[in-house]
Scaffold this active site. Sequence first.
Site: not given
Length: 423
Positions: A12, A53, A78, A227, A303
């Site tokens: 930044d 930047e 950003d 599961h 998975e």
Amino acid sequence: MPVPREFVVEADGGSRGNPGPAGYGAVVLDPVSGETLAEAAEYIGVATNNVAEYKGLVAGLKAAHALDPEALVRVRMDSKLVVEQMSGRWKIKHPDMKPLAAEAARVFPPAQVTYEWIPRERNKHADRLANEAMDAGRQGKQWEPSRSTAALDARDAEAARVVGDAAAGAAKARAALVRTGGAAAAAAPAVSDAVAGAELLATPAAPSAGWGAPDMGLPATFVLLRHGETVLTPEKRFSGSGGSDPVLSAVGRRQAEAVAAALAGRGTIQAIVSSPLRRCRETADAVAAKLGLGVSIEEGLRETDFAAWEGLTYAEVRERYPDDLEAWLASPKAAPTGGGESFATVARRVAATRDKLLAVHQGRTILLVTHVTPVKTLVRLALGAPPESLFRMELSAASLSAVAYYADGNASLRLLNDTSHLR
């Protein structure tokens, strides 16, 4: 051929006046643990935001290059302008930008670098470094790494949570110690099947205010259900998302009914989310029928894809692919033979899924029906444990684990591998 390292670079820059006194900040992160590997910041005199930047980008790339010139780098900023221009989607017209963009492009071969835009609130670490540099410039000084508190102050840095919880949690702890001027240690009780069954999944109370922290309210609680068994489970065969997608065996169906009855008796589950694979959907459907809830499918809970190892035992993989297995055991970035998923890849997928679900289910208790690797990964990230900890957890078929997530980004492991409902 060795697997290349991966880095995340966040950068930044800012200008107090645009143009005005300006500075930049950049940080190199490990994409799995979130650990800070390098920081850079500098006061650059009078300049515009965009120049600052770009200079932050160049500094971040150079810091990553110094660590490993062969690495793959994911840049997160950003600045929409910088991300789009460096990605080649926008033209660079301003004369001040062209040499800086060219310099950034020369640090690594273009094929090794990708660019991603992130909101400003997720770029706190680099932003604070840039402000430290500007503050130093105002005093006629340059930024000094030894005096930086950017990592400590960026307590709400979402970016650290995305790539892994270790950095965020560690930063908060270090910050608390700095503020109190002392040290503290807490010993957490071990979690196992011995946890009292009636208390396992009760809605947790809001945390008490420790170290002067505010009350964070009720956490979101993820109850993690592996599961039930398939025909591959007792033989300990690799069974991921790239194989035959087996259904539950007769034993697995009985396990699903047992865990459904146990969860119905506790009555705390408010929503059910399942992996798309059949063994999870069948387990989730059994629970849903008892609780009178629907089931949402979440692709991110599937998975690991074990590729050529699917359906094989560990011994068979060791015999057929000894070098690949050794690399896989040694590094979370190594993938199974034939283009499978590395644990690092799965960790990014699972972390993104976790954050997506947390945004929707704040303060609620939800059941995630998933697999061994996603459950272990959620536990590892909650604890800030290293990747090798995945090999040091036992996770039985149809077992229950639970993690609570608080509003400040901290997490608490409440339960691991409970199978009392199967006895």
